[in-house]
Design a protein around this motif. Sequence first.
Motif, PDB file in Angstrom:
ATOM      1  N   LEU A  78      55.515  66.921 -22.061  1.00  0.00           N
ATOM      2  CA  LEU A  78      55.039  67.829 -21.020  1.00  0.00           C
ATOM      3  C   LEU A  78      54.057  67.123 -20.097  1.00  0.00           C
ATOM      4  CD1 LEU A  78      54.461  71.142 -23.002  1.00  0.00           C
ATOM      5  CD2 LEU A  78      56.058  70.803 -21.121  1.00  0.00           C
ATOM      6  N   ALA A  79      53.257  66.233 -20.666  1.00  0.00           N
ATOM      7  CA  ALA A  79      52.276  65.512 -19.862  1.00  0.00           C
ATOM      8  C   ALA A  79      52.915  64.348 -19.131  1.00  0.00           C
ATOM      9  CB  ALA A  79      51.153  64.998 -20.759  1.00  0.00           C
ATOM     10  N   GLN A  85      55.329  73.865 -14.206  1.00  0.00           N
ATOM     11  CA  GLN A  85      56.400  73.359 -15.073  1.00  0.00           C
ATOM     12  C   GLN A  85      57.256  74.498 -15.595  1.00  0.00           C
ATOM     13  OE1 GLN A  85      53.973  71.043 -17.792  1.00  0.00           O
ATOM     14  NE2 GLN A  85      54.950  69.135 -17.124  1.00  0.00           N
ATOM     15  N   ARG A 135      44.377  72.063 -23.030  1.00  0.00           N
ATOM     16  CA  ARG A 135      45.145  72.395 -24.233  1.00  0.00           C
ATOM     17  C   ARG A 135      46.147  71.298 -24.537  1.00  0.00           C
ATOM     18  NH1 ARG A 135      45.656  77.806 -22.234  1.00  0.00           N
ATOM     19  NH2 ARG A 135      47.773  77.365 -21.578  1.00  0.00           N
ATOM     20  N   ARG A 136      46.792  70.833 -23.466  1.00  0.00           N
ATOM     21  CA  ARG A 136      47.848  69.844 -23.634  1.00  0.00           C
ATOM     22  C   ARG A 136      47.288  68.518 -24.162  1.00  0.00           C
ATOM     23  NH1 ARG A 136      50.601  68.223 -18.197  1.00  0.00           N
ATOM     24  NH2 ARG A 136      49.069  66.557 -18.269  1.00  0.00           N
ATOM     25  N   ALA A 188      51.142  77.404 -24.426  1.00  0.00           N
ATOM     26  CA  ALA A 188      50.015  77.107 -25.310  1.00  0.00           C
ATOM     27  C   ALA A 188      49.898  75.606 -25.549  1.00  0.00           C
ATOM     28  CB  ALA A 188      50.179  77.839 -26.632  1.00  0.00           C
ATOM     29  N   LEU A 189      51.068  74.965 -25.621  1.00  0.00           N
ATOM     30  CA  LEU A 189      51.062  73.522 -25.894  1.00  0.00           C
ATOM     31  C   LEU A 189      50.782  72.709 -24.642  1.00  0.00           C
ATOM     32  CD1 LEU A 189      54.051  73.162 -28.330  1.00  0.00           C
ATOM     33  CD2 LEU A 189      51.608  73.189 -28.848  1.00  0.00           C
ATOM     34  N   GLY A 190      50.576  73.376 -23.514  1.00  0.00           N
ATOM     35  CA  GLY A 190      50.145  72.638 -22.341  1.00  0.00           C
ATOM     36  C   GLY A 190      51.150  72.554 -21.219  1.00  0.00           C
ATOM     37  N   THR A 227      45.011  74.653 -19.071  1.00  0.00           N
ATOM     38  CA  THR A 227      46.335  74.267 -19.565  1.00  0.00           C
ATOM     39  C   THR A 227      46.359  72.782 -19.910  1.00  0.00           C
ATOM     40  OG1 THR A 227      47.354  75.938 -18.165  1.00  0.00           O
ATOM     41  CG2 THR A 227      48.776  74.202 -18.992  1.00  0.00           C
ATOM     42  N   LEU A 228      45.798  71.964 -19.009  1.00  0.00           N
ATOM     43  CA  LEU A 228      45.813  70.518 -19.244  1.00  0.00           C
ATOM     44  C   LEU A 228      44.911  70.154 -20.425  1.00  0.00           C
ATOM     45  CD1 LEU A 228      45.852  69.166 -15.577  1.00  0.00           C
ATOM     46  CD2 LEU A 228      47.752  69.717 -17.112  1.00  0.00           C
ATOM     47  N   ASP A 282      42.651  77.919 -14.551  1.00  0.00           N
ATOM     48  CA  ASP A 282      43.794  78.117 -15.433  1.00  0.00           C
ATOM     49  C   ASP A 282      44.532  76.793 -15.653  1.00  0.00           C
ATOM     50  OD1 ASP A 282      45.942  79.932 -16.684  1.00  0.00           O
ATOM     51  OD2 ASP A 282      47.046  78.720 -15.216  1.00  0.00           O
ATOM     52  N   ARG A 283      44.686  76.030 -14.577  1.00  0.00           N
ATOM     53  CA  ARG A 283      45.411  74.772 -14.681  1.00  0.00           C
ATOM     54  C   ARG A 283      44.635  73.764 -15.531  1.00  0.00           C
ATOM     55  NH1 ARG A 283      49.257  71.480 -12.746  1.00  0.00           N
ATOM     56  NH2 ARG A 283      48.598  69.327 -12.449  1.00  0.00           N
ATOM     57  N   PRO A 312      54.131  67.838 -26.508  1.00  0.00           N
ATOM     58  CA  PRO A 312      52.969  67.859 -25.606  1.00  0.00           C
ATOM     59  C   PRO A 312      52.913  66.613 -24.722  1.00  0.00           C
ATOM     60  CG  PRO A 312      52.328  68.465 -27.826  1.00  0.00           C
ATOM     61  CD  PRO A 312      53.734  67.963 -27.916  1.00  0.00           C
ATOM     62  N   LEU A 350      42.780  79.983 -25.148  1.00  0.00           N
ATOM     63  CA  LEU A 350      43.911  80.888 -24.929  1.00  0.00           C
ATOM     64  C   LEU A 350      43.424  82.250 -24.462  1.00  0.00           C
ATOM     65  CD1 LEU A 350      46.095  80.079 -28.067  1.00  0.00           C
ATOM     66  CD2 LEU A 350      46.653  79.553 -25.701  1.00  0.00           C
ATOM     67  N   LEU A 383      48.652  84.465 -24.660  1.00  0.00           N
ATOM     68  CA  LEU A 383      48.231  85.076 -25.911  1.00  0.00           C
ATOM     69  C   LEU A 383      49.169  86.210 -26.336  1.00  0.00           C
ATOM     70  CD1 LEU A 383      45.943  84.346 -27.645  1.00  0.00           C
ATOM     71  CD2 LEU A 383      44.627  86.208 -26.666  1.00  0.00           C
TER      72      LEU A 383
END
Lengths: 255, 848
Positions: A120-121, B764, A91-92, B757-759, A88-89, A84-85, A117, A64, B842
């Motif tokens: 989202l995926a 999206q 984290r997911r 944070a959760l992706g 993100t993935l 960044d992407r 999650p 984060l 954050l």
Amino acid sequence: MTELQTRTDVAVRAEHATKVYGTGTTAVTALDDVSLEFPAGQFTAIMGPSGSGKSTLLHCLAGLDTLTSGKVFVGDAELGRLTDRQLTLLRRDRIGFVFQAFNLMSTLTAGENITLPMTLAGAAPDRDWLASVIERTGLAGRLGHRPAELSGGQQQRVAVARALASRPQIVFADEPTGNLDSRSGGEVLGFLRGAREEFGQTIAMVTHDPVAASFADTAVFLADGRVVGVLDRPTAAGVLDYLANLETAHPEEGR
Amino acid sequence: MIAVTARSLWAHRRRLIATMLAVGLGVAFLAGTLLLSDTLRANFSRLFTQADAGTNVVLRSATEITSGPGGTRAGLDASLLPRVRSVPGVADAQPDLEGYGQLTGRDGKPIGGNGPPTEAANWIPDLALNSYRLVAGRAPRAGDEVVINRGAATAGHLTVGETTTLLTPQPLRVHIVGIATFGTADGYGTATFTGMTLPAAQLHLAGSGSARLTQILVRAGPGVRPGELAARLRAVLPGGVQAITGTQLAAENLDAINSGFLGFLSTGLTAFAGVALLVAAFSIYNTFSILAVQRGRETALLRALGASRRQLALAGLAETLAIGIVGSAAGWAGGIGIAALLKAVFDGFGFALPAGGLVINAASAIVAVTAGVVATVLAGLVPALRASRRPALAALREHAAEPGRVSRTRSVAGLVVVAAGAAAVIAGAAGGGEGMTAAGAVGTLAGFIVLGPVAVRPAASVLGAPAAALRGLGGRLARDNALRHPRRTAATAAALMIGVAVATMFTVLGASLKASAAHGVDRTLTADLVVDQGGYGGRAGLAGFSPRLADRLSRLPGAGTVTALSRGSVLLGGQSQTITAADPGRIGAVLNLGVSAGSLGAVDAGSFAVSSTVAADRHWRVGRTVPVVYPDGSTARLRVAAIFGHPDVTGDYLFALSGWRPHAGQALDGTILIRLKPGVTAGPARASVTAITAAAGQPRVQDRDQYLASATSGVNTILGLVYVMLALAIGIALMGVANTLSLSIHERTRELGLLRALGQTRAQARGMIRWESVIVAAFGTVGGVILGTFLGWAVVRSSGRATLGAFAAPPLQLALFLVLGVLTGVLAGIRPARRAARLNVLTAIAAA
């Protein structure tokens, strides 16, 4: 926390992690050359007084926040090299989160929050796994409720279930009981401990509560951005003693 | 408290910019409208004063055939001139004879393209009495010499020394010997002017052998006051002749323009400016509502520290006042640009407005700024009062949020208002009159706005279904977020709804007008080819062809029946009416007039035919006699010889050419209808007709379908103009959607951070906000289309006019509105979506 662990047994690892906020005379060093490993299948508590850098450490480990220098590995992936992407993935797909508060989407039901999650995926959840996680929350009958209709403890158990649902490499919990009374907090901690016992889930939890730390396998103590001690199989009393010793052993650390 | 208010405004300045912009745009439009009206009024005034500066007294007939600017009167006899000249105090008196004269340019095409008036008159040698000034060449001396105005010369690429064709309406070869200006302008608007010698004017512009003049212009001798001279002239003039001063004439012309064209223009524009301001007010209301909620804790803190409700309400008032004043002042400045833009738009749509610098009055500034400030304060007051009424402790304790529930009272009240409004509209449509329809329309609109929050849930569920289906969770969250604050969503959508409703209503009206005209022409026209000039002049009888053209066309081998329709105005039973004159024996072959009583064949110089609508209105039956005053001032009693049901091509009154032509002055055929012989195809026939008509100013030669289409083309011009005017209101609504979304995102920072944070990927996150924007916009658009269609239907039904007999809702255009509404949503969502995606995860989470 042993030096003998092989690389594959480490879920998350920090190497010389340093984080400095600001520049020049106003610079504040939040993390000062922290090297740390989180063994797979272990429940680790990160402890320390306010401003010790424990939250910064958690944020950097979870991708984060970025380090000023040093490296963080989640499995084989070095976070500093990811876009960044990709972060993100990662984290997911590989990290689970439990925050202190405001953990759930208020417009989604408890059940929907748990599978968020994966939704989202665009991935289908593992039904059997999900069923066993939900069973452990003790909220099977309340999945259709919105967060506003659940108590604080129930909400936090939903958040833990969500963190577990995608079978992440590691679950990061940031003061998960900070907003709860001791009974509700105990239920949430019991749930986390159970995940470690039954599913072998790796967990890293930031807390300043010795009772919460007693649910972990290991407690890591931070002060002024540095690791100042490690305590295996902590108890609440043991942690309190340890903290008291730290105060006397490193009085000048407060600077 | 003032200091606290100022701080608060400053702290929220970025969020308030959009609000000020909304106020500013609305005010800018209003200011632009007022500025344009003032400017045009001043320019017209200057034009008239300048033109008539040297004319002290004007003599004209008291018989007014049509009123308004460019109105027509009966003529004067030229034999009056010697008598006028002999009156003491008259320095000079000059005859003025005006008529139709279409100039052709160097390329052989008519100058002005059949749009603006094309005037020909005698060139008045007394320069003080002539509105035109020679700027090159000399005055005409021979019958084929002319002076033309500079605007026409420029447009037609003509210069002194050249020869061109003047249609009066017979083609005349004329030599250009001079160029003139109207006062200092290139012309009277874009009208063309041709000046010729008096004998030539009498030969070509007056009717056959008539010595009648349009008016007589009088110059007073030194020391003689115009008013006194007019009184002296009145004493010696026969009855039926008026003498007025030049100043009176200028004032009369200005009055006519003010109450006619200018009044229409500024009323229309002000109405659109009102729509824009109303839309802006919704945007303002919404912004303040959201800000009030977001600042709930601050407010509560102030209350807890001892601020009174009054103080809080006053602070809110001061805030809206500040925004209103700043926004309105900026809008006023922008109005200068808008005025220029509006003028360009009107010019672009073919309205010729006089040139001249912008006139800036204090009055228009005060009106525009006041309207803006009042709208802002009214819109901002409700949320401010509501915020001041919240119990202090409740606000401190609760998590700030607007009520998510919609009260039952609102549902009931909304339904009642909508039902009452709709009932009034329907009653008005069923014959209760236009007043009732209008009142009902306002009620229905108000009801829609009250009911909006109630409708959000079902509507967003339906409209959000595709989002949820297409975009999964992001789509679902978008829909749920749109549902979260029904009042907010409804108010945001209401702004768009108003704009779309007005656009839809005009579209429906336009389509209905077209359908009515098409249906009417379709059932009436049996001719195969139609020759006409298009434009206003042809319809009003102010332009046309020589009667010889119809004669030549009738000699074509394929031509069966060729009939010309001549148009003009008369006083019939004391009222000014536009009539059509034609050959009664032939008209039946080219038009199916649906005669219900009497017979067309019976129409002669002493009778006329009338439409069944007028006959019913005025209780006329066949055999009834009606007094008529012809354009030349002569009077007669005409008998009703026939009553017909299809007035769509001819209008309500049909005269016989034999009775009309002797009294009509210049012989002008407005339209020529051609029925081909059986077996002759329209295509080749059209080519041979075109070959003949080309010399008559290249008029339109259309087959049936083309004529049907062109009969309704004027509607498109008006609609185009309406759309341009409404684009601004819809633009303001769009800003409102964007602003509300931005504020909502600010409120949901934590949630957005959690999702990220959760992706949730940035794409999206963007998609989710865009979908929310689309759902809100679609909600407003659908509401607007429904409301607009309903109101359009009501106006059509309540008008009771034949020109608006058929109701038509064009499905394609309405579907296009829906698509555009969705696109508006996408557009409005771009910036908020980008901002949401850029949130630092954050800090977003830490915002807890």
